[in-house]
Design a protein around this motif. Structure first.
Motif, PDB file in Angstrom:
ATOM      1  N   ARG A  89       0.946  -1.105   0.006  1.00  0.00           N
ATOM      2  CA  ARG A  89      -0.168   0.018  -0.040  1.00  0.00           C
ATOM      3  C   ARG A  89       0.903   1.474  -0.007  1.00  0.00           C
ATOM      4  NH1 ARG A  89      -2.348  -0.367   5.040  1.00  0.00           N
ATOM      5  NH2 ARG A  89      -0.543   1.097   5.885  1.00  0.00           N
ATOM      6  N   ASP A  90       1.816   1.189   0.790  1.00  0.00           N
ATOM      7  CA  ASP A  90       2.708   2.481   1.047  1.00  0.00           C
ATOM      8  C   ASP A  90       3.851   2.947   0.019  1.00  0.00           C
ATOM      9  OD1 ASP A  90       1.160   2.809   3.265  1.00  0.00           O
ATOM     10  OD2 ASP A  90       2.687   1.866   4.841  1.00  0.00           O
ATOM     11  N   ASP A  91       4.440   1.657  -0.474  1.00  0.00           N
ATOM     12  CA  ASP A  91       5.364   1.927  -1.487  1.00  0.00           C
ATOM     13  C   ASP A  91       4.879   1.811  -2.881  1.00  0.00           C
ATOM     14  OD1 ASP A  91       6.981   2.084   0.917  1.00  0.00           O
ATOM     15  OD2 ASP A  91       7.947   0.368   0.767  1.00  0.00           O
ATOM     16  N   TYR A  92       3.888   1.051  -3.228  1.00  0.00           N
ATOM     17  CA  TYR A  92       3.525   0.680  -4.461  1.00  0.00           C
ATOM     18  C   TYR A  92       2.195   1.122  -4.896  1.00  0.00           C
ATOM     19  CZ  TYR A  92       7.797  -2.290  -4.264  1.00  0.00           C
ATOM     20  OH  TYR A  92       9.158  -2.525  -3.757  1.00  0.00           O
ATOM     21  N   GLY A  93       1.317   1.526  -3.842  1.00  0.00           N
ATOM     22  CA  GLY A  93       0.046   1.804  -4.013  1.00  0.00           C
ATOM     23  C   GLY A  93      -0.926   0.723  -4.722  1.00  0.00           C
ATOM     24  N   LEU A  94      -0.619  -0.586  -4.011  1.00  0.00           N
ATOM     25  CA  LEU A  94      -1.284  -1.802  -4.502  1.00  0.00           C
ATOM     26  C   LEU A  94      -2.051  -2.512  -3.165  1.00  0.00           C
ATOM     27  CD1 LEU A  94       1.455  -3.403  -6.583  1.00  0.00           C
ATOM     28  CD2 LEU A  94      -0.644  -2.470  -7.388  1.00  0.00           C
ATOM     29  N   GLN A  95      -3.035  -3.052  -3.586  1.00  0.00           N
ATOM     30  CA  GLN A  95      -3.636  -4.078  -2.407  1.00  0.00           C
ATOM     31  C   GLN A  95      -3.251  -5.318  -2.591  1.00  0.00           C
ATOM     32  OE1 GLN A  95      -7.846  -3.213  -3.471  1.00  0.00           O
ATOM     33  NE2 GLN A  95      -8.077  -2.045  -1.717  1.00  0.00           N
ATOM     34  N   LEU A  96      -3.640  -6.624  -1.927  1.00  0.00           N
ATOM     35  CA  LEU A  96      -3.030  -7.654  -1.808  1.00  0.00           C
ATOM     36  C   LEU A  96      -4.070  -8.835  -1.971  1.00  0.00           C
ATOM     37  CD1 LEU A  96      -0.518  -9.520  -1.587  1.00  0.00           C
ATOM     38  CD2 LEU A  96      -1.025  -9.648   0.828  1.00  0.00           C
ATOM     39  N   GLY A  97      -3.966  -9.766  -2.942  1.00  0.00           N
ATOM     40  CA  GLY A  97      -4.713 -10.763  -3.056  1.00  0.00           C
ATOM     41  C   GLY A  97      -3.875 -12.154  -3.159  1.00  0.00           C
ATOM     42  N   PHE A  98      -4.518 -13.413  -2.955  1.00  0.00           N
ATOM     43  CA  PHE A  98      -4.003 -14.576  -2.714  1.00  0.00           C
ATOM     44  C   PHE A  98      -4.857 -15.602  -3.156  1.00  0.00           C
ATOM     45  CE2 PHE A  98      -5.865 -14.203   1.390  1.00  0.00           C
ATOM     46  CZ  PHE A  98      -6.032 -15.442   1.961  1.00  0.00           C
ATOM     47  N   ARG A  99      -4.366 -16.709  -3.485  1.00  0.00           N
ATOM     48  CA  ARG A  99      -4.939 -18.143  -3.951  1.00  0.00           C
ATOM     49  C   ARG A  99      -4.950 -19.159  -2.879  1.00  0.00           C
ATOM     50  NH1 ARG A  99      -1.873 -22.639  -5.994  1.00  0.00           N
ATOM     51  NH2 ARG A  99      -2.989 -23.893  -7.529  1.00  0.00           N
ATOM     52  N   SER A 100      -5.975 -19.792  -2.670  1.00  0.00           N
ATOM     53  CA  SER A 100      -5.868 -20.968  -1.619  1.00  0.00           C
ATOM     54  C   SER A 100      -6.549 -22.266  -2.364  1.00  0.00           C
ATOM     55  CB  SER A 100      -6.645 -20.399  -0.334  1.00  0.00           C
ATOM     56  OG  SER A 100      -6.757 -21.695   0.560  1.00  0.00           O
ATOM     57  N   ILE A 101      -5.927 -23.402  -2.108  1.00  0.00           N
ATOM     58  CA  ILE A 101      -6.337 -24.677  -2.570  1.00  0.00           C
ATOM     59  C   ILE A 101      -6.373 -25.637  -1.567  1.00  0.00           C
ATOM     60  CG2 ILE A 101      -4.925 -24.158  -4.707  1.00  0.00           C
ATOM     61  CD1 ILE A 101      -2.903 -26.063  -3.682  1.00  0.00           C
ATOM     62  N   LEU A 102      -7.254 -26.797  -1.860  1.00  0.00           N
ATOM     63  CA  LEU A 102      -7.569 -27.841  -1.127  1.00  0.00           C
ATOM     64  C   LEU A 102      -6.583 -28.980  -0.976  1.00  0.00           C
ATOM     65  CD1 LEU A 102      -9.368 -28.889   1.139  1.00  0.00           C
ATOM     66  CD2 LEU A 102     -10.846 -30.015  -0.571  1.00  0.00           C
ATOM     67  N   ARG A 103      -5.945 -29.151  -2.210  1.00  0.00           N
ATOM     68  CA  ARG A 103      -5.017 -30.420  -2.517  1.00  0.00           C
ATOM     69  C   ARG A 103      -3.766 -29.692  -1.729  1.00  0.00           C
ATOM     70  NH1 ARG A 103      -4.149 -29.991  -8.760  1.00  0.00           N
ATOM     71  NH2 ARG A 103      -6.396 -30.615  -8.948  1.00  0.00           N
TER      72      ARG A 103
END
Length: 384
Positions: free
Chosen positions: A46-60
């Motif tokens: 947020r502070d250095d790149y102006g970006l939010q964060l997302g991620f992936r989750s799997i079951l296997r």
């Protein structure tokens, strides 16, 4: 952080993490030794790149991480690793209440640290579980598994209301067909389990998918369904005209991009003319235009004038954004006739940028010569 710099430079708004953030892929444990806490990464992005964060989750899980008691026991009576496409992984039974709770807790622990997007991936059902120790009906059914996945999504939305969730079809083989109806338990807010559907894997051979007509599935989905799609595409598989970028921008309401360098060996091993910097510059320019028109694409109404002529209008605005696609090998002159009532424009309003246009007989007539394997983005009315 190097990827974050690329995302910022290209004009993206969020950094999405696919495999690589866990201690082992499928463990759903943030690797703090390498990355610090999720909260610290959220703050730095947020502070250095102006970006939010997302991620992936799997079951296997691609390591022997979870206890044996939580594995799926198939009808053969054995529970153990599965090998598919030369990959070995362990399948967890989400119908087991204990596994479900631990998986939910682990995802929520990360999501509540400020992440804004979650992809539910690789939770695909491959057959019934017959383990009587799991506390579920024996054998489980595809419906049992689907409901467990959607219950997981629903609980995550309850705990993390600012999280947007995209959920892949939870039944194998999701990449070649759709088992679960696209509308099943979907919806925004408390009434739905998840927010977005997956864009059907149209990113690996995207130009061939366009030329062959396979990617028309995205066009017809939009005519039939208002549920937003999410698709992450690779710029390395596109062309310098950003043809597939604009196809995805028109048909996918939540768009992810990547692939500045990483896919060269896959897509361009025999293409000496490919220049990743030129492609990146083309994408940066296209994304800047997209960002200026983003409400039309993400919140607007999709009008299919033709398979290769798409109009996006926005409630409360006059005009719209018209996209003309040429998927042939030679340039084509394309003409579109749009009812002025759809555009909410007067006969005297001829604000059009990017094409020849005239208002006649209560319709706006637009004419544009489009280069081979290219898209034309035409701004009309308030979009100018």
């Amino acid at each position: 952080l190097a990827e974050a710099a690329k995302a910022r430079d290209c004009g993206c708004e969020l950094l999405y993490l696919d495999p690589g953030w866990e201690v082992a892929e499928g463990a759903t444990l943030w690797d703090e030794k390498r990355l610090g806490t999720a909260a610290s990464l959220v703050a730095r992005l947020r502070d250095d790149y102006g970006l939010q964060l997302g991620f992936r989750s799997i079951l296997r899980c691609y390591r022997d991480h979870w206890e044996r008691r939580g594995w799926v026991r198939h009808e053969t009576g054995t529970a153990g690793p599965v090998t598919q496409n030369r990959l070995t992984f362990w399948e967890l039974c989400l119908c087991d209440p204990e596994i479900w709770q631990r998986k939910c807790d682990r995802i929520a622990d990360i999501a509540r640290q400020g992440t804004r997007f979650l992809m539910i991936d690789e939770m695909d059902w491959r057959g019934p579980c017959t383990d009587p120790g799991h506390g579920h009906a024996v054998p489980t059914t595809a419906s049992d598994h689907v409901r467990a996945v959607y219950a997981l999504c629903r609980e995550l939305k309850r705990r993390c209301p600012e999280l947007t969730i995209e959920c892949h079809d939870p039944v194998w083989p999701w990449h070649t067909c759709v088992y679960v109806p696209t509308y099943f338990q979907q919806g925004f807010g408390a009434q739905g389990a998840y927010d977005e559907n997956w864009g059907f894997e149209y990113m690996w051979s995207c130009l061939n998918d366009l030329k062959s007509g396979r990617a028309l599935a995205l066009y017809y989905y939009n005519l039939a369904c208002d549920i937003p799609l999410y698709l992450h595409i690779t710029m390395a598989a596109d062309n310098d005209n950003c043809l597939f970028f604009w196809w995805a921008a028109s048909t996918v309401r939540h768009l992810g991009i990547g692939g500045k360098y990483g896919s060269d060996s896959v897509f361009h091993k025999n293409d000496a003319a490919y220049d990743p910097e030129r492609r990146f510059a083309a994408y940066r320019e296209s994304l800047a235009l997209y960002r200026s028109l983003k409400p039309f694409f993400t919140r607007g109404v999709f009008h299919g004038l033709d398979e290769h002529m798409h109009l996006h209008t926005l409630p409360g605005s006059a005009g719209g954004v018209l996209l003309l696609f040429n998927v042939g090998d030679g340039e084509r002159t394309l003409e579109a006739r749009i009812d002025a009532a759809i555009l909410r424009m007067d006969d005297g309003d001829t604000r059009v940028a990017g094409a020849e246009a005239r208002m006649t007989g209560g319709a706006l007539c637009v004419r544009k010569t489009v280069l081979a394997m290219s898209a034309a983005v035409i701004r009309i009315g308030d979009a100018v």
